[in-house]
Design an enzyme around this catalytic site. Structure first.
Site, PDB file in Angstrom:
ATOM      1  N   GLY A   1       0.836  -1.192   0.000  1.00 38.05           N
ATOM      2  CA  GLY A   1       0.000   0.000   0.000  1.00 38.05           C
ATOM      3  C   GLY A   1       0.868   1.238   0.000  1.00 38.05           C
TER       4      GLY A   1
ATOM      5  CD  GLN B   1       3.202   5.667   2.889  1.00 37.13           C
ATOM      6  OE1 GLN B   1       2.256   5.091   2.361  1.00 37.13           O
ATOM      7  NE2 GLN B   1       4.222   5.021   3.431  1.00 37.13           N
TER       8      GLN B   1
ATOM      9  CB  CYS C   1       5.135   2.124   7.647  1.00 37.27           C
ATOM     10  SG  CYS C   1       4.581   3.623   6.808  1.00 37.27           S
ATOM     11  CG  LEU C   2       6.529   1.253   1.534  1.00 39.77           C
ATOM     12  CD1 LEU C   2       5.890   1.579   0.192  1.00 39.77           C
ATOM     13  CD2 LEU C   2       7.707   0.306   1.359  1.00 39.77           C
TER      14      LEU C   2
ATOM     15  CG  HIS D   1      -0.591   0.929   7.311  1.00 40.15           C
ATOM     16  ND1 HIS D   1       0.367   0.490   8.203  1.00 40.15           N
ATOM     17  CD2 HIS D   1       0.043   1.794   6.473  1.00 40.15           C
ATOM     18  CE1 HIS D   1       1.526   1.082   7.910  1.00 40.15           C
ATOM     19  NE2 HIS D   1       1.355   1.868   6.859  1.00 40.15           N
ATOM     20  CD  GLU D   2      -1.382   2.235   2.798  1.00 37.03           C
ATOM     21  OE1 GLU D   2      -1.003   3.407   2.671  1.00 37.03           O
ATOM     22  OE2 GLU D   2      -0.601   1.303   3.088  1.00 37.03           O
TER      23      GLU D   2
ATOM     24  CG  HIS E   1       0.024   6.454   5.698  1.00 39.26           C
ATOM     25  ND1 HIS E   1       1.131   7.012   6.281  1.00 39.26           N
ATOM     26  CD2 HIS E   1       0.346   5.162   5.460  1.00 39.26           C
ATOM     27  CE1 HIS E   1       2.089   6.094   6.394  1.00 39.26           C
ATOM     28  NE2 HIS E   1       1.629   4.957   5.905  1.00 39.26           N
TER      29      HIS E   1
HETATM   30 NI    NI Z   1       2.578   3.124   5.844  1.00 41.15          NI
END
Ligand code: NI
Length: 168
Positions: free
Chosen positions: A47, A52, A92-93, A134-135, A138
């Site tokens: 995701g 991000q 998480c990226l 999670h997304e 964000h």
């Molecule tokens: Ni993330």
């Protein structure tokens, strides 16, 4: 298509504030979503949310399939139903090199718009349910390490900075 650089925890304000709703559904949005798919696949994430990539817009892309061939986007998403609770360990990226355990609902139903502005609903548990939560977090300026105690968050951030240094 183009890869877009991913920003890291504490390195960009867009990550830490409530993103703006999307009101224009045009060619530029379609292109942006294609670029987000490409960026997500390149980073090997399941995701990616617009904050991000430093963009404060309520857009996220997800693909939880093994073959990485079932991408979809959620625009202006809203969780309309939540049931159960469990703990989920996830990365998480934007906090590379770390994992953290986060309280999540076991099942969620989400209402969102697609790239043409059409409303749709999607529901899921397991990986899909966690990924949706999670997304969407964000898009409201919240990352999974924000659920940790201050001490544990500081430790995670130290780990992340070390990871980024090694990756330079
Ligand atoms: Ni993330």
């Amino acid at each position: 298509m183009a890869l877009i650089p991913i920003v890291y925890y504490g390195h960009h304000p867009a990550l830490h504030k409530i993103a703006e709703p999307v009101t224009v559904f045009d060619e530029a949005l379609t292109q942006l979503i294609q670029d987000m798919y490409e960026t997500m696949y390149h980073a090997e994430g399941c995701g990616l949310a617009a904050p991000q990539i430093g963009l404060s817009k309520r857009i996220a892309v997800i693909d939880i399939s093994e073959e990485k061939n079932k991408p979809f986007c959620i625009i202006n998403p809203e969780i309309i139903e939540k049931t159960g609770s469990e703990l989920m360990s996830a990365g998480c990226l934007s906090v590379p090199g770390t994992y953290s355990t986060t309280p999540r609902a076991t099942h969620v139903k989400v209402r969102a718009q697609n790239e043409t502005g059409q409303f749709f609903e999607i529901e899921g548990d397991g990986l899909l349910g966690h990924c949706l939560q999670h997304e969407i977090d964000h898009l409201f300026g919240k990352l999974n390490i924000d659920y940790l105690s201050l001490l544990k968050r500081k430790m995670s951030l130290k780990k992340m900075e070390k990871f980024l240094k090694r990756a330079e």
